[in-house]
Motif scaffolding. Structure first.
Motif, mmCIF file in Angstrom:
data_model
loop_
_atom_site.group_PDB
_atom_site.id
_atom_site.type_symbol
_atom_site.label_atom_id
_atom_site.label_comp_id
_atom_site.label_asym_id
_atom_site.label_seq_id
_atom_site.Cartn_x
_atom_site.Cartn_y
_atom_site.Cartn_z
ATOM 1 N N GLU A 69 3.213 86.324 5.032
ATOM 2 C CA GLU A 69 2.450 85.166 5.272
ATOM 3 C C GLU A 69 2.839 84.014 4.430
ATOM 4 O O GLU A 69 2.759 84.220 3.033
ATOM 5 C CB GLU A 69 0.852 85.298 5.368
ATOM 6 N N LYS A 84 -1.094 74.543 6.761
ATOM 7 C CA LYS A 84 -0.326 75.598 7.706
ATOM 8 C C LYS A 84 -0.166 76.743 7.136
ATOM 9 O O LYS A 84 0.266 76.852 5.937
ATOM 10 C CB LYS A 84 0.595 74.774 8.607
ATOM 11 N N PHE A 86 1.886 80.378 8.204
ATOM 12 C CA PHE A 86 3.143 80.795 8.908
ATOM 13 C C PHE A 86 3.326 82.280 8.591
ATOM 14 O O PHE A 86 3.267 82.719 7.542
ATOM 15 C CB PHE A 86 4.451 79.986 8.712
#
Length: 192
Positions: A69, A84, A86
């Motif tokens: 991550e 954010k 991902f």
């Protein structure tokens, strides 16, 4: 004293873009892009651990196989923030081709029995397995085949088995076999 000709408010937070598929291998080299006219700082957290950009792996695919991550936190000089996360998986392990037959160097007179299996947890459902026959013909998604050699000249031929997984890892196995039309295979001995 100050003289301003134009004052434009910055109300937009930084834009974070990162094109990453769910499954990557060591060939993946794309980096995140932060779009901001007035950047202040960006922090990167890889698997929960803060990393400076220069300490990030330039190739995320060089991470160990498994789930990962990346969280990105960006701030501009006005104080607008964006964050954010991902998620992606790394798979650098190529498929394993397990050939039951033919054994390298096998001699056949009429037909070559091809039988194998491919093991990989991320094997694609379609087009992942290919067999290149000596006559230049490709077979796709086939793990067993009887190849007729009655029209082939005596000699050594090669069979190539290829497998690729969703991450793009490839494995190739080449097997040689002999065609000898005078060859008589031994009959299996049946115990009484």
């Amino acid at each position: 004293a100050a003289k301003f000709t134009t004052i434009v408010p910055d109300e937009k937070p930084p834009k974070i873009t990162f094109e990453i598929p769910e499954l990557i291998n060591q060939k993946f080299t794309t980096l995140p892009v932060i779009t901001e006219k007035n950047p202040d700082f960006v922090k990167y957290y890889l698997d929960g651990e803060e990393r400076e950009l220069e300490h990030l792996p330039l190739r995320f695919g060089m991470l160990p196989d498994g789930e990962h991550e990346l969280r990105i936190h960006a701030t501009d000089i006005v104080g607008n923030e964006a964050e954010k996360t991902f998620s992606f998986s790394v798979d650098n392990t190529p498929p394993e081709i397990l050939v039951k037959s033919p054994i390298n160097g096998t001699t056949v007179a009429n037909s070559l029995e091809i039988d194998f299996k491919v093991e990989d947890k991320n094997l694609a459902e379609d087009g992942a397995i290919k067999i290149l026959l000596p006559n230049g013909r490709f077979l796709e998604n086939v793990i067993s085949h009887s190849f007729d050699v009655t029209q082939s000249d005596d000699g050594v031929y090669y069979l190539t088995i290829m497998a690729v997984d969703i991450a793009g890892n490839e494995q190739t196995t080449m097997i040689s076999f002999n065609v000898d039309h005078a060859f008589i295979p031994e009959l299996p001995v049946i115990p009484k």
